[in-house]
Each structure stands twice: as C-alpha cells, then as structure tokens.
Write a protein that holds these residues in place. Structure first.
Motif, short mmCIF file in Angstrom:
data_model
loop_
_atom_site.label_atom_id
_atom_site.label_comp_id
_atom_site.label_asym_id
_atom_site.label_seq_id
_atom_site.Cartn_x
_atom_site.Cartn_y
_atom_site.Cartn_z
N TRP A 125 41.44 32.53 43.27
CA TRP A 125 40.64 33.43 44.11
C TRP A 125 39.57 32.64 44.84
O TRP A 125 39.22 31.53 44.46
CB TRP A 125 40.06 34.57 43.31
N ASP A 126 39.06 33.21 45.91
CA ASP A 126 38.00 32.58 46.68
C ASP A 126 36.69 32.85 45.95
O ASP A 126 36.01 33.84 46.19
CB ASP A 126 37.96 33.15 48.10
N HIS A 127 36.36 31.98 45.05
CA HIS A 127 35.26 32.21 44.12
C HIS A 127 33.88 32.18 44.77
O HIS A 127 32.93 32.75 44.23
CB HIS A 127 35.30 31.17 42.99
N ALA A 178 40.04 26.89 46.17
CA ALA A 178 40.04 28.08 45.33
C ALA A 178 40.23 27.66 43.87
O ALA A 178 40.82 26.61 43.57
CB ALA A 178 41.14 29.02 45.76
N VAL A 179 39.76 28.49 42.97
CA VAL A 179 39.89 28.22 41.54
C VAL A 179 40.48 29.46 40.87
O VAL A 179 40.54 30.54 41.45
CB VAL A 179 38.53 27.85 40.92
N SER A 180 40.88 29.30 39.63
CA SER A 180 41.40 30.44 38.89
C SER A 180 40.26 31.36 38.45
O SER A 180 39.10 30.94 38.32
CB SER A 180 42.18 29.96 37.65
N GLU A 208 32.78 34.64 42.18
CA GLU A 208 32.12 34.02 41.02
C GLU A 208 30.64 34.36 40.93
O GLU A 208 30.09 34.56 39.84
CB GLU A 208 32.31 32.51 41.09
N SER A 209 29.98 34.43 42.07
CA SER A 209 28.56 34.75 42.08
C SER A 209 28.33 36.16 41.53
O SER A 209 27.43 36.38 40.70
CB SER A 209 27.99 34.64 43.50
#
Length: 456
Positions: free
Chosen positions: A164-166, A174-176, A369-370
């Motif tokens: 996902w676009d964290h 992108a990271v999981s 993520e934020s």
C-alpha cells in the motif's frame, strides 16, 4: 416563751376552721376533746388519753386554750409541756408534727427532697441518645489506574500480500501493511509500557498454514505476551519481522477468546481492555459444518464476544482497521466470507466493543501509515482505565464530588459514557466511579483525580 406559746395557739385557732380530719391538718381544735391523737401526741398542752383522744389535763370544757389550766396565757413557764420542748408546733421537714417526714402535703414548695417532674421540654434534661455515628468528610487523591491491555492482532496472510502507499508519496516505494503495522505498533507500545500492562494476542498463530483447511485457523489459547509493565521488548520479539510473509486465515473470535481468558486474571483494582486490529472480516467459525463454511461464511460470534466483554464485564474494545475495502465480497471460493462488507462489520464490532468513534466510521479506519500510527495511539488512549477504586464507600453517595485537573465534574446516574462528560458509579456498592468524556481525558492527561466523600 410566752410569745412562742401565743404563736402556737394562733396556729391552732386558724386550724379549727378546717373541717378536715385532724390527721390531715397542721393543728387541732383546742377544747375538752380535741380529736384523735397523732402518733400518740397532741398539740398545745393537750394530752393523749386512753381512748386515743387529745384532752385537757384539767378535764374542764372551758380549758385554757393555751394548754396551761388556770395559768397566765402569756406565761408558759409553769407547765413544762408548754416550753416547746415536746409540743412545739414547728413543722418538720415533711410538714407534720414532730418533724414526721411522712405527713404534710407533698406539694409543699419548701420540700427539696427529690427532683421535680421532667419533660421533653425541660431545659435541664439531657438530649436524646442517638446511635448515628458522625459522618467524616474524606478527600481522596487517586491516581489513574493501571490498565491491562491486550492488542488482539490479525496476522493473516493478507497483511503481507501486496503493498500500500503508506506515506502518500509516489516517489517512495510501497510497503506491506504488515511492515507499517509492525513499525507503528512497536512505537505505541513503547509509549505506554511504563504505566500500563500491555500484552499481545495474535490470530492465527505462527503455526498456521496457507492451506484451504483447518490448519489455516490454528490459534493459541492464550496470548503470546501476557499483560505486563515494560513489555515493549517482549512484544517486539513476538511479532513477526516487518518483512515477514504471513500465513493463515482470520480466526478473530479465537483471538478474542484467548485475550479475554488472560484478562480474567487481572487484579480487581486494575482496568482491562482490548485493541482489535485487522484488515478483513472474521471467519474460521467453530460451528462451521465443512471446510467451505470455515472460510466462506462470516463468523459473527466475534461481534458477540466483544459485546459481552463490554456489557457484562466493562472490558472495552477499540477497533482499528487497516485499509479495509468498502465493498461486498464475491460469492466464490477464495477464503473470504461471501457477500460481506468489511467496513460494515468493523463498524458493528466497534459499536459492540463500547468505544465507537463519532461520525460515519465507528472504527479507526486507517488508509496509510501515518493514520495507522495516530489511530493506534488514540485507540489505546480511549481504552485506558478511567475507573477509580475508592478506599471506602460513601455514607451519602449523592454528595460525592470528583475533581480532575481543577475541574469539577457532575455525577449523572444515566450518563452515556461514550458521548457525555462526567462520572457514574460503576459498582453496586458505590465503591468505584467511572469517569467519562472530558473527565476521563483529564484523568489520563493529569494522571490523578480528587474524590471527596461525604463532604457537604
């Protein structure tokens, strides 16, 4: 002596106008026969004869009223009986002849032998006795309670599949979702570990397989990390690595059961709570009739578990979703509950858990993520204990005052703690109070509250 004798004669003359029985009077009528003897004695020179009558010693009907026959009425010296030594008419303490305490009127105002009558209005009467103990005002300074909080964490395969676009920045890779969750969760645990007992329960366990079988639902029966102070290191070690490839389905109900079994052993004076984190609808129902039912059918028992924990045991559950799809799943064999909208199910879970958000989304719906980090922090915050255990129960529960950070908050017996500010009693014997809304926030930020018991 003559003066004293005349005084006695005067008293007897006054008494003769009284028709009462001589036993009831202060004197007798002087004459030949004056009346009955009183205790063998007579007045003014009369003597008691054999018939118990007071008679003149001379026997004449015109006897000297002074009791001295033929003598000077002013001189009582010729007859020893008139010197007052034996027939003095001065009343004794009881008002009777010879000082007989049994004679004379009981209402004689000179009598002081006993207390007068008493009444409720008698100012000298002691106040009525009472068994009520005095009520003492008590000022209690109470610290915010320690909370036993378990993160009930979805570690199903979908968390590590895809990215996902964290950070909302197309220039960064992108990271999981699992990578973002690992990062933010360890930060939040580190923030609260000193004051609160934090634990970790994951579903499924690390033994789960990526099979379309019951092996995908394997879950431990107790937390990987039991609630404890300073548990950040243990939780970090129990989490799969940030780049791990996860396996298994979403046995949410089993994870909740394991967490609650551990919270049952928490000390009675400490709070209990859960933070549920997931990215999909629950499956792996224990009542599934077959393998397809195990994965393709929504397990609604998870809703009942968080609802009962809140309504029966006052254990709140805050719900955090990680990039949930707001759409209905297809009716196909894919390991996801058919015709189910994850956003709707997480809303239901959040309401049942007692810590819903205001607005349309009742759960903490993180899309990057934020947001995930901020929502995890807020979810912990709203589940931390805002119940205070009193050292003793108040004598009058209606006058209890609760002050937090200089602000006095009102008691409201019907307060909805999810929407209102103030406090309520949270135990049947009024030994615990629960702070709500702004009062709870003040307790968590200041760390203490003052509770005044029986202080008018």
């Amino acid at each position: 002596m003559s003066i004293r004798l005349l005084s006695s004669i005067s008293l007897l003359a006054l008494a003769c106008n009284n028709d009462s029985n001589p036993l009831d009077s202060a004197g007798v009528d002087p004459g030949y026969v004056s009346g009955a003897c009183i205790q063998g004695q007579c007045f003014a020179g009369l003597v008691c004869q054999g018939d118990n009558l007071c008679m003149s010693p001379g026997g004449g009907s015109g006897g000297d009223p002074s009791g001295d026959p033929g003598g000077d009425p002013t001189d009582g010296s010729t007859d020893g009986s008139t010197d007052g030594s034996a027939s003095d008419t001065s009343a004794g303490p009881g008002g009777g002849p010879g000082g007989d305490p049994t004679s004379g009127p009981s209402s004689d105002p000179t009598v002081t032998g006993g207390p007068g009558p008493t009444s409720d209005s008698d100012p000298t009467t002691d106040p009525p006795m009472t068994t009520d103990e005095p009520v003492t005002c008590k000022n209690l300074q109470l610290d915010a309670p320690t909370t036993n909080l378990i993160f009930v964490l979805d570690r199903s395969g979908s968390f590590s599949v895809g990215t996902w676009d964290h950070d909302g920045n197309p220039g960064t890779p992108a990271v999981s979702k699992w990578s973002s969750l690992h990062k933010t969760l360890t930060a939040v645990v580190g923030k609260y570990q000193a004051q609160h007992k934090l634990g970790l329960m994951m579903f499924p366990s690390s033994a789960a397989a990526s099979d379309y079988s019951a092996a995908a639902c394997v879950t431990n029966t107790k937390p990987e990390v039991a609630p404890a102070l300073g548990s950040a290191g243990a939780i970090g070690a129990a989490l799969p690595a940030a780049n791990a490839m996860l396996k298994g389905a979403t046995p949410m109900a089993r994870g909740l059961d394991g967490a609650l079994s551990s919270l049952d052993s928490a000390p009675a004076n400490e709070a209990r709570a859960m933070v549920l984190i997931g990215d999909g609808s629950p499956n792996c129902s224990d009542s599934a009739p077959n393998t397809d039912g195990l994965f393709e059918t929504l397990d609604t028992s998870a809703h009942g578990i968080v609802g009962a924990a809140w309504s029966n045991d006052q254990i709140p559950t805050a719900v955090v979703g990680v990039n949930l799809p707001d759409s209905y799943s297809s009716a196909m064999k894919d390991g996801n509950p058919d015709n189910t909208n994850p956003v709707e199910e997480f809303n239901k879970l959040a309401v049942a858990g007692g810590r819903p958000r205001t607005g349309g989304a009742k759960f903490y719906d993180a899309t990057n993520e934020s947001e995930l980090g901020a929502y995890l922090d807020e979810a912990v915050y709203v589940t931390l204990g805002c119940e205070l255990t009193l050292n003793e129960t108040p004598a009058d529960p209606t006058v209890t005052r609760v002050t937090v950070d200089g602000m006095n908050y009102a008691y409201s017996p019907n307060l909805d703690c999810s929407t209102g500010d103030g406090w309520v009693y949270s135990s049947g014997n009024n030994s615990r109070v629960r702070l709500c809304g702004a009062a709870c926030e003040g307790l968590l930020s200041s760390g203490s509250a003052q509770v005044d018991l029986d202080c008018p």
